[in-house]
Design an enzyme around this catalytic site. Structure first.
Site, mmCIF file in Angstrom:
data_model
loop_
_atom_site.group_PDB
_atom_site.id
_atom_site.type_symbol
_atom_site.label_atom_id
_atom_site.label_comp_id
_atom_site.label_asym_id
_atom_site.label_seq_id
_atom_site.Cartn_x
_atom_site.Cartn_y
_atom_site.Cartn_z
ATOM 1 C CE1 TYR A 120 3.867 0.589 -6.791
ATOM 2 C CE2 TYR A 120 2.259 -0.584 -5.486
ATOM 3 C CZ TYR A 120 2.786 0.754 -5.780
ATOM 4 O OH TYR A 120 2.309 1.634 -5.365
ATOM 5 C CB ALA A 121 3.974 -6.217 -3.253
ATOM 6 C CB ALA A 122 9.102 -7.287 -4.233
ATOM 7 C CG ASN A 157 -2.977 -6.469 -4.273
ATOM 8 O OD1 ASN A 157 -4.086 -6.987 -4.065
ATOM 9 N ND2 ASN A 157 -3.066 -5.426 -5.609
ATOM 10 C CE LYS A 170 5.460 2.261 -4.266
ATOM 11 N NZ LYS A 170 5.947 3.799 -4.049
ATOM 12 N N GLY A 200 1.232 32.140 -3.948
ATOM 13 C CA GLY A 200 2.225 33.040 -3.247
ATOM 14 C C GLY A 200 3.403 32.111 -2.662
ATOM 15 C CG ASN A 259 5.167 10.486 -4.832
ATOM 16 O OD1 ASN A 259 4.193 9.677 -4.178
ATOM 17 N ND2 ASN A 259 4.939 10.950 -6.090
#
Length: 249
Positions: free
Chosen positions: A156-158, A150, A160, A55, A91
């Site tokens: 990736y960590a930098a 990690n 984020k 819906g 995201n």
């Protein structure tokens, strides 16, 4: 959950996992939801049909968040389609793992371009309309590794971690116009990405999580839906951890 009827939400990287769950949660709260992706377009269309079957209203877009021109064109087309963007969920992201000494320059640049620059480009393209209406929500999906690091995920960590600085700075800039900006840092969530981990690796991860289980995409989506609603209207510049107690800032 507060009603988001009349609001338009854009969720990037919405074809599966956390993005898909966020799109469904926002639609359930009454928002019209645009699902953006580059790959897995059929999955995005399936997610949109599921929202419509329940819906809700859904629309699928395809643009590379790492390309400013594509972002500007994509969001302009969404504003033409539905007239506005009230809620932005950044995201979209990619992971290219590797020890520091083995990460190529192109991999490093691509991870930062998608995960960090992409969020900035999307926010930049959406804020003008939000500022005119004096209402908006920007929610950046970061990661627990932004806070605790990690091994093997330097890029990736930098990226984020950069999202957390972006969140705090945008929150200061945009608060006078009624726009809140917050971040969510998921821990180890049961998605396609983590499903590929060997069982032994999963057990090592679970041993570090006080709640003793991996999170669900819906756990993150509920946090996002809360931050998008009026109940969170006095929360901005905040990082909401959804990690089962894995890391406590």
């Amino acid at each position: 959950m507060a009603s988001l009827v009349g609001k338009v939400a854009l969720v990037t990287g919405a074809s599966r996992g956390i993005g898909r769950a966020c799109a469904r949660a926002l639609a359930k709260a009454g928002a019209r939801v645009a699902l953006s992706c580059v790959r897995h377009r059929e999955q995005a269309r399936q997610a949109a049909r599921r929202i419509q079957d329940d819906g809700g209203e859904a629309h699928v877009l395809s643009f590379d968040v790492g390309c400013k021109k594509e972002v500007d064109e994509g969001i302009r087309s969404l504003e033409q389609h539905w007239g506005r963007v009230d809620i932005l969920v950044n995201n979209a992201g990619i992971v290219i793992d590797g020890l520091c000494v083995r990460v190529s320059e192109s991999d490093w640049q691509r991870v930062l371009q998608v995960n960090l620059s992409g969020a900035f480009f999307c926010a930049q393209a959406c804020v003008s309309g939000m500022m005119k209406r004096r209402w908006g929500r920007i929610i950046n999906i970061s990661s627990v590794v932004a806070e605790m690091g990690n091994g093997g995920q330097t890029a990736y960590a930098a990226a984020k971690a950069g999202l957390l600085g972006l969140t705090k700075s945008l929150a200061l800039e945009l608060a006078p116009r009624g726009i809140t900006v917050n971040a969510v840092t998921p821990g180890y969530i049961d998605t396609d990405m983590t499903a590929a981990l060997p069982q032994e690796a999963k057990q090592r991860i679970l041993a570090r999580v006080p709640l003793g289980r991996m999170g669900r995409a819906e756990d993150v989506a509920q946090a996002v839906a809360f931050l998008a609603g009026e109940e969170a209207s006095y929360i901005t510049g905040h990082t909401l951890a959804v990690n089962g107690g894995l890391h406590r800032a």
